[in-house]
Design a protein around this motif. Structure first.
Motif, short mmCIF file in Angstrom:
data_model
loop_
_atom_site.label_atom_id
_atom_site.label_comp_id
_atom_site.label_asym_id
_atom_site.label_seq_id
_atom_site.Cartn_x
_atom_site.Cartn_y
_atom_site.Cartn_z
N ALA A 29 0.86 -1.19 0.00
CA ALA A 29 0.00 0.00 0.00
C ALA A 29 0.89 1.24 0.00
CB ALA A 29 -0.93 -0.02 1.21
N ALA A 31 0.53 4.72 0.31
CA ALA A 31 0.52 5.89 1.20
C ALA A 31 1.38 5.62 2.44
CB ALA A 31 -0.91 6.26 1.59
N SER A 32 1.20 4.42 2.99
CA SER A 32 1.95 4.05 4.18
C SER A 32 3.44 3.89 3.86
CB SER A 32 1.39 2.75 4.75
OG SER A 32 2.20 2.27 5.77
N VAL A 72 6.75 -2.29 9.06
CA VAL A 72 6.33 -1.84 10.39
C VAL A 72 6.51 -2.97 11.39
CG1 VAL A 72 4.34 -1.08 11.75
CG2 VAL A 72 4.75 -0.12 9.47
N ARG A 79 -2.38 -8.24 22.31
CA ARG A 79 -3.09 -7.11 21.72
C ARG A 79 -4.51 -7.54 21.35
NH1 ARG A 79 -1.24 -3.50 16.47
NH2 ARG A 79 -3.11 -2.23 16.38
N ILE A 218 -2.63 -5.33 6.12
CA ILE A 218 -3.01 -3.93 5.89
C ILE A 218 -1.95 -3.18 5.09
CG2 ILE A 218 -4.63 -3.49 7.80
CD1 ILE A 218 -2.34 -2.54 9.52
N TYR A 219 -0.73 -3.69 5.10
CA TYR A 219 0.34 -3.01 4.36
C TYR A 219 0.40 -3.41 2.89
CZ TYR A 219 1.44 -1.52 8.97
OH TYR A 219 1.30 -0.96 10.21
N LYS A 222 -4.66 -4.73 -2.42
CA LYS A 222 -5.66 -5.77 -2.40
C LYS A 222 -5.26 -7.04 -3.18
CE LYS A 222 -10.47 -5.71 -1.70
NZ LYS A 222 -11.60 -4.85 -1.48
N LYS A 247 -9.01 -5.16 12.00
CA LYS A 247 -9.62 -4.39 10.91
C LYS A 247 -9.37 -5.05 9.55
CE LYS A 247 -11.57 -1.22 11.80
NZ LYS A 247 -12.98 -1.20 12.30
N GLU A 248 -8.93 -6.29 9.57
CA GLU A 248 -8.69 -7.02 8.32
C GLU A 248 -9.79 -8.05 8.11
OE1 GLU A 248 -3.81 -6.86 8.45
OE2 GLU A 248 -4.83 -8.38 9.59
N GLU B 68 -17.11 3.07 10.60
CA GLU B 68 -15.72 3.04 11.02
C GLU B 68 -14.93 2.42 9.86
OE1 GLU B 68 -14.57 2.45 15.33
OE2 GLU B 68 -13.75 0.62 14.45
N ALA B 69 -13.90 3.12 9.40
CA ALA B 69 -13.22 2.69 8.18
C ALA B 69 -12.51 1.36 8.40
CB ALA B 69 -12.22 3.75 7.73
N ASP B 70 -12.70 0.44 7.45
CA ASP B 70 -11.95 -0.82 7.43
C ASP B 70 -10.84 -0.70 6.41
OD1 ASP B 70 -12.91 -2.77 9.28
OD2 ASP B 70 -14.79 -2.81 8.16
N ASP B 71 -9.83 -1.54 6.55
CA ASP B 71 -8.75 -1.58 5.58
C ASP B 71 -9.31 -1.78 4.17
OD1 ASP B 71 -6.00 -1.71 4.78
OD2 ASP B 71 -6.26 -3.87 4.53
N LYS B 72 -8.85 -0.96 3.23
CA LYS B 72 -9.18 -1.04 1.80
C LYS B 72 -10.62 -0.67 1.46
CE LYS B 72 -4.99 -2.54 0.94
NZ LYS B 72 -4.48 -2.17 2.28
N PRO B 84 -10.55 4.18 12.87
CA PRO B 84 -10.67 3.21 13.97
C PRO B 84 -9.61 3.49 15.05
CG PRO B 84 -9.66 2.17 12.07
CD PRO B 84 -10.05 3.56 11.64
N TYR B 87 -5.17 2.64 15.06
CA TYR B 87 -4.57 2.56 13.72
C TYR B 87 -4.47 3.98 13.16
CZ TYR B 87 -5.66 -2.45 13.52
OH TYR B 87 -5.73 -3.80 13.76
N HIS B 88 -3.46 4.21 12.32
CA HIS B 88 -3.47 5.41 11.50
C HIS B 88 -4.35 5.11 10.28
CE1 HIS B 88 -0.38 7.22 13.89
NE2 HIS B 88 0.52 6.29 13.59
N LEU B 90 -5.02 6.07 6.45
CA LEU B 90 -4.41 6.74 5.31
C LEU B 90 -5.32 6.70 4.10
CD1 LEU B 90 -1.77 4.99 6.77
CD2 LEU B 90 -0.68 6.71 5.33
N VAL B 91 -5.21 7.72 3.27
CA VAL B 91 -5.99 7.81 2.04
C VAL B 91 -5.06 7.49 0.88
CG1 VAL B 91 -7.33 9.36 0.58
CG2 VAL B 91 -7.45 9.58 3.08
N SER B 98 -6.30 2.92 3.54
CA SER B 98 -5.51 1.82 4.07
C SER B 98 -5.16 2.14 5.52
CB SER B 98 -4.26 1.55 3.22
OG SER B 98 -3.42 2.66 3.18
N LEU B 99 -4.92 1.11 6.30
CA LEU B 99 -4.62 1.29 7.71
C LEU B 99 -3.16 1.00 7.97
CD1 LEU B 99 -7.74 -0.49 9.25
CD2 LEU B 99 -7.36 1.96 9.04
N ASP B 100 -2.68 1.49 9.08
CA ASP B 100 -1.25 1.40 9.38
C ASP B 100 -1.16 1.38 10.91
OD1 ASP B 100 1.22 2.62 10.25
OD2 ASP B 100 1.57 3.39 8.24
#
Lengths: 272, 192
Positions: A29, A31-32, A72, A79, A218-219, A222, A247-248, B68-72, B84, B87-88, B90-91, B98-100
């Motif tokens: 991804a 942006a990250s 990362v 967690r 997440i990194y 798709k 969140k995945e 609440e935004a999910d990844d992708k 969320p 997580y950071h 990102l657009v 995307s999440l980070d």
């Protein structure tokens, strides 16, 4: 304020890493990844992009540092305690029925989740018949994971997470504190195997009953996520479990129709 | 503000808030018109172990759909997205999230700067950044990046903020085009 590394500079660096060292970040991804590269640029005080690129191209040691820094490696023990609670109550009782348990922690970083899992297994009296394969793209984090030494300052938080996950023991009984660090019992690490593995470019290496890959996907873009899910599918026994980050999801991936989410948590079971 | 030539799908509103911003967010959501055709992204500092009840609460107030935004997740006009916890957010340039889960920025994850900066790179001059009440300077650098990309920046009038530090820092360091009272923020967004 403007970032030194824009789209073009990033593309150049990524093709260097791929062509010279075989690390393929092209489907990460963006942006990250761009943030990570700019962070590294600032951290190592490069006067210009050209010098960063020169260093990456000509110094294999530095290229490794670059890979370590743009991936990362933030992780913690227990967690999302509710997730570990679900492992205790929903997954381990099923795994207990197997004569031998193989678990893969894909993208394990410095190993906090692997030690958390070993503690769960020990408390379920399953550790002696389990093997935990912990893999990551970075050698350095694996070396750290193998030591089982974590900052003592984190233990209060980890202990709270542990209790929230349903832990009944005294958490401090699992480690020995000295100076600023906590060294976890070798009884836990004896059942762990650490090895480098690149999810992007390497293939399946064993069959597992549980694969944990949390906050790694997440990194990825798709399409790459889809390829990695296929790799997990290939590496998972029928009726095995696949656990991802909070969140995945595997829902929109090519393997989704062979899996069923039986838990409130992000744990899927391979049903076909 | 006069409408420019950008189509709505090329615009994005990003709102950041910290201490004292929740009532303001609730007011904004309650008063945004259901006909809004621009996606709105909300980044609030909150505890890492907070559950999803905040988005439920927000959804209850808003006339627009809150998620609440999910990844992708694709970024869809007229939706309200909440970053969320832990997580950071990102657009990406092809208009999805995307999440980070990398290190905290300004002691915060999600960090407002991270979302604002990536939004500016993805939406350029279509980006509108709004910074609300808060006790640290997260978001100020992000507003600057939005401005550098030709976007519009606004802050909650510090005199109306429960904790004025964050919007005040923006006013001190940047040329902020819009300093808005709480009452004026929904209308400002609707007029974009």
């Amino acid at each position: 304020m403007d970032n030194a590394i824009g789209e073009q500079e990033m593309a150049l660096l990524l093709s260097d890493l791929l062509e010279l060292y075989g690390y393929d970040f092209t489907d990460y991804a963006k942006a990250s990844l761009k943030r990570r590269l700019n962070r590294l640029f600032t951290l190592d005080r490069f006067p210009s992009f050209a010098e960063l690129r020169y260093q990456v191209r000509n110094d294999a040691e530095y290229a490794r540092r670059c890979v370590e820094q743009i991936t990362v490696n933030v992780t913690e023990m227990f967690r999302d305690p509710a997730f570990y609670h679900a492992l205790r109550t929903e997954v381990l009782p099923v795994l207990a029925t197997y004569p031998f348990i193989r678990i893969w922690h894909a993208g394990c970083s410095t190993g906090e989740e692997v030690y958390s899992m070993a503690i769960l297994l020990k408390e379920a009296n399953l550790l002696h018949k389990s093997l935990l394969y912990a893999t990551d793209i970075n050698t350095q984090v694996l070396q750290k994971a193998a030591t089982g030494i974590f900052p003592l300052s984190q233990m209060k938080q980890y202990s709270e997470n542990y209790i929230a996950s349903g832990g009944k023991e005294d958490f401090s009984s699992y480690y020995t504190a000295s100076y600023n660090s906590a060294k976890f019992d070798e009884e836990l690490s004896r059942r762990m195997v650490f090895s480098t593995h690149n999810l992007v470019s390497e293939s399946s290496f064993n069959q597992f009953q549980l694969i944990m890959c949390r906050n790694v996907l997440i990194y990825f873009e798709k399409e790459l996520q889809g390829r990695v899910f296929a790799l997990f599918d290939e590496s998972l026994e029928k009726l095995g479990y696949l656990a991802v980050g909070s969140k995945e999801t595997i829902k929109f991936s090519p393997i989704a129709n062979r899996y069923r989410q039986e838990s409130k948590e992000k744990i899927w079971r391979k049903i076909h | 503000m006069a409408k420019d030539s950008l189509r709505d799908e090329e615009k994005l509103v990003v709102i950041g808030g910290s201490a004292g911003s929740l009532p303001v967010i609730m007011f904004i959501l309650q008063h945004l018109k259901p006909t809004l055709r621009i996606p709105v992204v909300v980044v609030l500092h909150r505890k890492s172990d907070s559950d999803s009840s905040l988005s439920t609460l927000m959804a209850h107030r808003a006339k627009l759909v809150v998620k609440e935004a999910d990844d992708k997740d694709p970024i869809i006009p007229g939706m309200i997205y909440l970053a969320p916890p832990d997580y950071h957010l990102l657009v990406e340039r092809d208009k999805h999230f995307s999440l980070d889960d990398s290190e905290k920025i300004n002691y915060s994850r999600p960090s407002i700067d991270v979302t604002f900066e990536s939004a500016a790179e993805a939406y350029g001059k279509g980006t509108v950044g709004i910074l609300l009440s808060g006790a640290n300077a997260d978001g100020v650098d992000g507003l600057q990046v939005i401005q550098e990309h030709g976007g519009i920046i606004a802050v909650q009038d510090p005199s109306s903020a429960q904790v004025p530090y964050m919007p005040q820092a923006a006013v001190n360091q940047l040329k902020v085009e819009r300093i808005l009272g709480i009452q004026d923020i929904p209308g400002f967004i609707d007029s974009l």
